[in-house]
Write a protein that holds these residues in place. Sequence first.
Motif, PDB file in Angstrom:
ATOM      1  N   MET A  27      31.121  43.457  45.205  1.00 17.80           N
ATOM      2  CA  MET A  27      31.080  42.181  44.326  1.00 17.80           C
ATOM      3  C   MET A  27      32.233  41.115  45.239  1.00 17.80           C
ATOM      4  SD  MET A  27      28.879  42.652  41.837  1.00 17.80           S
ATOM      5  CE  MET A  27      27.819  43.771  41.123  1.00 17.80           C
ATOM      6  N   LEU A  28      31.782  39.924  45.260  1.00 17.51           N
ATOM      7  CA  LEU A  28      32.538  39.201  46.023  1.00 17.51           C
ATOM      8  C   LEU A  28      33.146  37.965  45.126  1.00 17.51           C
ATOM      9  CD1 LEU A  28      30.741  38.537  49.291  1.00 17.51           C
ATOM     10  CD2 LEU A  28      32.591  40.085  48.935  1.00 17.51           C
ATOM     11  N   TYR A  29      32.325  37.531  44.144  1.00 12.72           N
ATOM     12  CA  TYR A  29      32.812  36.512  43.156  1.00 12.72           C
ATOM     13  C   TYR A  29      32.118  36.777  41.841  1.00 12.72           C
ATOM     14  CZ  TYR A  29      33.373  31.893  41.226  1.00 12.72           C
ATOM     15  OH  TYR A  29      33.812  30.659  40.756  1.00 12.72           O
ATOM     16  N   GLY A  30      32.822  36.125  40.709  1.00 10.51           N
ATOM     17  CA  GLY A  30      32.544  36.053  39.192  1.00 10.51           C
ATOM     18  C   GLY A  30      33.264  36.828  38.389  1.00 10.51           C
ATOM     19  N   ALA A  31      32.426  37.455  37.380  1.00 10.71           N
ATOM     20  CA  ALA A  31      33.128  38.005  36.374  1.00 10.71           C
ATOM     21  C   ALA A  31      33.806  39.427  36.797  1.00 10.71           C
ATOM     22  CB  ALA A  31      32.081  38.280  35.011  1.00 10.71           C
ATOM     23  N   ASP A  32      33.735  39.979  37.918  1.00  7.77           N
ATOM     24  CA  ASP A  32      34.255  41.046  38.541  1.00  7.77           C
ATOM     25  C   ASP A  32      35.511  40.913  38.455  1.00  7.77           C
ATOM     26  OD1 ASP A  32      34.477  44.158  39.426  1.00  7.77           O
ATOM     27  OD2 ASP A  32      34.293  43.133  41.340  1.00  7.77           O
ATOM     28  N   LYS A  33      36.466  41.344  37.534  1.00  7.21           N
ATOM     29  CA  LYS A  33      38.024  40.952  37.494  1.00  7.21           C
ATOM     30  C   LYS A  33      38.881  42.472  37.611  1.00  7.21           C
ATOM     31  CE  LYS A  33      37.144  36.624  37.611  1.00  7.21           C
ATOM     32  NZ  LYS A  33      37.187  35.603  38.924  1.00  7.21           N
ATOM     33  N   GLN A  34      40.020  42.310  38.062  1.00  7.06           N
ATOM     34  CA  GLN A  34      40.808  43.544  38.027  1.00  7.06           C
ATOM     35  C   GLN A  34      41.282  43.873  36.584  1.00  7.06           C
ATOM     36  OE1 GLN A  34      44.176  43.025  40.820  1.00  7.06           O
ATOM     37  NE2 GLN A  34      42.921  42.328  42.444  1.00  7.06           N
ATOM     38  N   PHE A  35      41.510  45.197  36.652  1.00  7.95           N
ATOM     39  CA  PHE A  35      41.866  45.868  35.174  1.00  7.95           C
ATOM     40  C   PHE A  35      43.304  45.318  34.616  1.00  7.95           C
ATOM     41  CE2 PHE A  35      43.840  49.029  32.608  1.00  7.95           C
ATOM     42  CZ  PHE A  35      43.098  49.259  31.477  1.00  7.95           C
ATOM     43  N   ASP A  36      44.255  45.242  35.638  1.00  8.60           N
ATOM     44  CA  ASP A  36      45.683  45.005  35.436  1.00  8.60           C
ATOM     45  C   ASP A  36      45.850  43.165  35.321  1.00  8.60           C
ATOM     46  OD1 ASP A  36      46.428  47.757  35.160  1.00  8.60           O
ATOM     47  OD2 ASP A  36      46.698  47.889  37.212  1.00  8.60           O
ATOM     48  N   ASP A  37      44.977  42.739  36.222  1.00  9.47           N
ATOM     49  CA  ASP A  37      45.249  41.449  36.293  1.00  9.47           C
ATOM     50  C   ASP A  37      43.907  40.689  36.259  1.00  9.47           C
ATOM     51  OD1 ASP A  37      45.774  38.662  36.982  1.00  9.47           O
ATOM     52  OD2 ASP A  37      46.944  38.880  38.751  1.00  9.47           O
ATOM     53  N   PRO A  38      43.206  40.214  35.103  1.00 11.05           N
ATOM     54  CA  PRO A  38      41.922  39.850  34.885  1.00 11.05           C
ATOM     55  C   PRO A  38      41.602  38.409  35.593  1.00 11.05           C
ATOM     56  CG  PRO A  38      42.782  40.405  32.954  1.00 11.05           C
ATOM     57  CD  PRO A  38      43.853  40.512  33.884  1.00 11.05           C
ATOM     58  N   ALA A  39      42.919  37.644  36.448  1.00  9.39           N
ATOM     59  CA  ALA A  39      42.699  36.348  36.832  1.00  9.39           C
ATOM     60  C   ALA A  39      42.020  36.664  38.431  1.00  9.39           C
ATOM     61  CB  ALA A  39      43.907  35.511  36.986  1.00  9.39           C
ATOM     62  N   LYS A  40      42.174  37.890  38.621  1.00 11.15           N
ATOM     63  CA  LYS A  40      42.099  38.181  40.237  1.00 11.15           C
ATOM     64  C   LYS A  40      40.567  39.013  40.198  1.00 11.15           C
ATOM     65  CE  LYS A  40      46.694  38.263  41.740  1.00 11.15           C
ATOM     66  NZ  LYS A  40      47.751  39.444  42.619  1.00 11.15           N
ATOM     67  N   ASN A  41      39.767  38.760  41.453  1.00 13.54           N
ATOM     68  CA  ASN A  41      38.527  39.436  41.808  1.00 13.54           C
ATOM     69  C   ASN A  41      39.097  40.824  42.060  1.00 13.54           C
ATOM     70  OD1 ASN A  41      36.967  37.080  41.272  1.00 13.54           O
ATOM     71  ND2 ASN A  41      36.911  36.534  43.674  1.00 13.54           N
ATOM     72  N   ASN A  42      37.991  41.924  41.687  1.00 13.86           N
ATOM     73  CA  ASN A  42      38.408  43.261  41.535  1.00 13.86           C
ATOM     74  C   ASN A  42      37.377  43.746  43.181  1.00 13.86           C
ATOM     75  OD1 ASN A  42      39.179  45.682  40.171  1.00 13.86           O
ATOM     76  ND2 ASN A  42      37.151  46.393  40.799  1.00 13.86           N
TER      77      ASN A  42
END
Length: 252
Positions: free
Chosen positions: A152-167
């Motif tokens: 996943m490169l972009y979108g709603a896939d966010k990091q658990f500890d930092d929701p502002a960053k892509n996971n």
Amino acid sequence: MKGSKKYWIILFAILAIPFRPLTAQEEKKLQPELGCDIVSSYIWRGSAVYATLGDQNVLSPSLQPGFALGFQGLKLGAWGSVDFTGTYKELDYYLSYSLKGFTLSVTDYYWASDWINDNFFEYGSDSTSHYLEASLAYKGEKIPVSILVATMLYGADKQFDDPAKNNYSTYIEVGYGFKVSDYKLDLFLGMTPSDGMYGDGYGGRDGFAIVNAGVTGSKTIKITENWSLPVKASLIANPQARKLFLAFILSI
């Protein structure tokens, strides 16, 4: 579409031409594909999609229509899923190119827990319900081995500890297919190298995990001389999430 008593059942009765290799002349033409699957429950890469989106009590059968146009290895398509209760809807778009067993794809997944009120055209990084993925797959012909790597490169896939960053959730799968009598069996083993949308679903865990392992059995039932009905059944285990699924698929 509201309520368990109000749902659409779309059946495409296709008098299919028997599968055969395309001729050189046919390969140069635009090739349309149309179909619909009826599945007992929607399991994707080791997870029940409805539960992943937050509704732990909904595992409904689903209708999954698809349409694509292919031309000389290039394919543009759309795929969707609608459950029979009306609580879940998915619509994905993809563009792929295949050459000598390799397929490179870009897919836009649209998953929304509240799709009635959600804005499909919202693509802001911090507000979208879209997930953009790039993948590379290989499927052998002489040796029936398959490999898939998807990130996943972009979108709603966010990091658990930092929701502002892509996971950058990543899924890797290897498979092997073989025949037993009139049945085709496909063994698969799916894994993720780190925490993300697979397995525990952003549970804050780190490291490698097996998230999707099992076998799919498929068979084509001949109805008439010109119409055959493909059916599948999959036994799917997700060791990380400690789940076991059995799904049936009818393709029309």
